[in-house]
Design a protein around this motif. Structure first.
Motif, PDB file in Angstrom:
ATOM      1  N   GLU A  26       0.034   7.376  -7.652  1.00 16.57           N
ATOM      2  CA  GLU A  26      -1.030   7.104  -8.456  1.00 16.57           C
ATOM      3  C   GLU A  26      -0.894   7.515 -10.029  1.00 16.57           C
ATOM      4  O   GLU A  26      -0.807   6.665 -11.044  1.00 16.57           O
ATOM      5  N   PRO A  27      -0.990   9.031 -10.115  1.00 17.57           N
ATOM      6  CA  PRO A  27      -0.771   9.204 -11.583  1.00 17.57           C
ATOM      7  C   PRO A  27       0.470   9.324 -12.279  1.00 17.57           C
ATOM      8  O   PRO A  27       0.505   8.991 -13.435  1.00 17.57           O
ATOM      9  N   ASP A  28       1.624   9.509 -11.395  1.00 16.51           N
ATOM     10  CA  ASP A  28       2.814   9.355 -12.321  1.00 16.51           C
ATOM     11  C   ASP A  28       3.626   8.084 -12.078  1.00 16.51           C
ATOM     12  O   ASP A  28       4.590   7.474 -12.868  1.00 16.51           O
ATOM     13  N   GLY A  29       2.844   7.110 -11.264  1.00 16.86           N
ATOM     14  CA  GLY A  29       3.588   5.735 -11.474  1.00 16.86           C
ATOM     15  C   GLY A  29       4.798   5.768 -10.708  1.00 16.86           C
ATOM     16  O   GLY A  29       5.577   4.563 -10.635  1.00 16.86           O
ATOM     17  N   ILE A  30       5.205   6.693  -9.998  1.00 18.30           N
ATOM     18  CA  ILE A  30       6.401   6.626  -8.916  1.00 18.30           C
ATOM     19  C   ILE A  30       6.443   5.755  -8.058  1.00 18.30           C
ATOM     20  O   ILE A  30       5.373   5.787  -7.303  1.00 18.30           O
ATOM     21  N   ASN A  31       7.397   4.865  -7.814  1.00 15.02           N
ATOM     22  CA  ASN A  31       7.295   3.960  -6.731  1.00 15.02           C
ATOM     23  C   ASN A  31       7.835   4.624  -5.596  1.00 15.02           C
ATOM     24  O   ASN A  31       8.942   4.797  -5.144  1.00 15.02           O
ATOM     25  N   ILE A  32       7.035   5.036  -4.554  1.00 14.21           N
ATOM     26  CA  ILE A  32       7.569   5.593  -3.322  1.00 14.21           C
ATOM     27  C   ILE A  32       7.109   4.802  -1.995  1.00 14.21           C
ATOM     28  O   ILE A  32       7.012   5.358  -1.048  1.00 14.21           O
ATOM     29  N   ALA A  33       6.955   3.389  -2.392  1.00 12.40           N
ATOM     30  CA  ALA A  33       6.502   2.604  -1.109  1.00 12.40           C
ATOM     31  C   ALA A  33       7.266   2.610  -0.227  1.00 12.40           C
ATOM     32  O   ALA A  33       6.978   2.761   1.030  1.00 12.40           O
ATOM     33  N   ASP A  34       8.528   2.930  -0.373  1.00 17.70           N
ATOM     34  CA  ASP A  34       9.491   2.665   0.807  1.00 17.70           C
ATOM     35  C   ASP A  34       9.377   3.982   1.790  1.00 17.70           C
ATOM     36  O   ASP A  34       9.367   3.878   2.879  1.00 17.70           O
TER      37      ASP A  34
END
Length: 318
Positions: A26-34
């Motif tokens: 949430e804070p960094d906007g990193i996509n770690i959905a996978d």
């Protein structure tokens, strides 16, 4: 926070990592959905594997899980227009036994339940679900009242056993339990009992002597707790796991022995993971059980109930 049992530690670690990753994204906007999806799949598989091979002792732990739905949850979730009734008309009211009138899907019913409580304050108030004689006398009074008004009785059982204190013995604990069982066996109305957590000893049977006995998948029902059994047989409560194996206290064992009539499936990971869903599943099972008794007259109900309990154990012995 979710409470994890000892044997659930690998699941707890996985779910902890998943939660940590979700917070980080949430804070960094990193996509770690996978990665979250992968770990979720692994955690679900671990959960399914763990719960598909629970030992009797592990099932006992699940049955005692602090987050499982309690009797009050079933009353709140299933019974409308609930009016609590209190007291045994002799000594006092016992908060360990809940009781009152209400409606299940519009049908008038009498409701009983042993309530353990959900936090320290409520557990002390309800005496951890261990009823005193006045609790069983209240249950008897309400069963007899239900018979007078033609109301089916629903009971929700979750107790480690009757309160063993000296004051309870002095006030006639054994007699009160016996009279409660007698009232259930003699009732002219249908009685549907559901073991929702722990069904311990005569304290459970006092509210579970019904026409249909339902039991949640991970509940337990036994003449004595595993710790009590271990203390008697081996003089060592640490042997509780071995005692649990010997007691045949799981729903599967009891259905095979014809001591209960139906197992109600729980959500994956136990009732505590979907409390509302579990309550509704129990409600549907109760409705089906009541429907199967529609039109049965009082004399037949008593006769069938008597034969049901007299027949318990015959096949196992033979």
């Amino acid at each position: 926070m979710r409470h994890f049992l000892d044997f659930e530690k690998p699941i707890a670690e996985l779910e902890g990592k998943i939660e940590e990753l979700r917070r980080m994204s949430e804070p960094d906007g990193i996509n770690i959905a996978d990665e979250v999806s992968r770990l979720t799949s692994v955690a679900d598989k671990q959960l399914r594997t763990t719960y598909s091979r629970l030992t009797p002792w592990q099932k006992t732990q699940v049955a005692r899980h602090p987050d499982r739905p309690k009797a009050q949850d079933y009353i709140d979730g299933l019974i409308t227009e609930f009016t609590p009734l209190a007291g045994d008309r002799a000594f006092a009211d016992d908060a360990a036994v809940l009781g009152g009138m209400g409606r299940l899907h519009g049908r008038p019913v009498m409701v009983l339940g042993t309530e353990k409580g959900t936090d320290t304050e409520s557990r002390v108030k309800h005496n951890f679900g261990m009823a005193r004689p006045e609790g069983y006398r209240k249950a008897r009074r309400l069963v007899e009242l239900a018979g007078r008004f033609g109301l089916p009785v629903l009971s929700f059982v979750d107790t480690s056993g009757a309160f063993p204190g000296i004051e309870a013995e002095a006030r006639g604990q054994a007699e009160a339990i016996a009279r409660s069982i007698e009232a259930c066996l003699e009732a002219p109305v249908p009685i549907i009992a559901t073991i929702i957590g722990e069904g311990g000893s005569g304290g459970a049977i006092a509210l579970a002597s019904g026409d249909r006995i339902l039991m949640l998948e991970h509940a337990v029902y036994s003449v004595i707790s595993p710790e009590g059994c271990a203390s008697i047989l081996w003089r060592d409560a640490a042997q509780a796991a071995q005692a649990a194996e010997a007691l045949r206290l799981t729903a599967e064992d009891l259905l095979r022995l014809k001591l209960i009539d139906q197992i109600v499936a729980e959500p994956l990971g136990g009732a505590q993971r979907d409390r509302a869903g579990t309550v509704q599943s129990v409600g549907m099972a109760i409705e089906d059980a009541l429907s199967s008794l529609n039109g049965v007259d009082a004399s037949s109900l008593r006769s069938r109930r008597r034969e049901k309990f007299l027949g318990m154990g015959r096949e196992a012995i033979s």
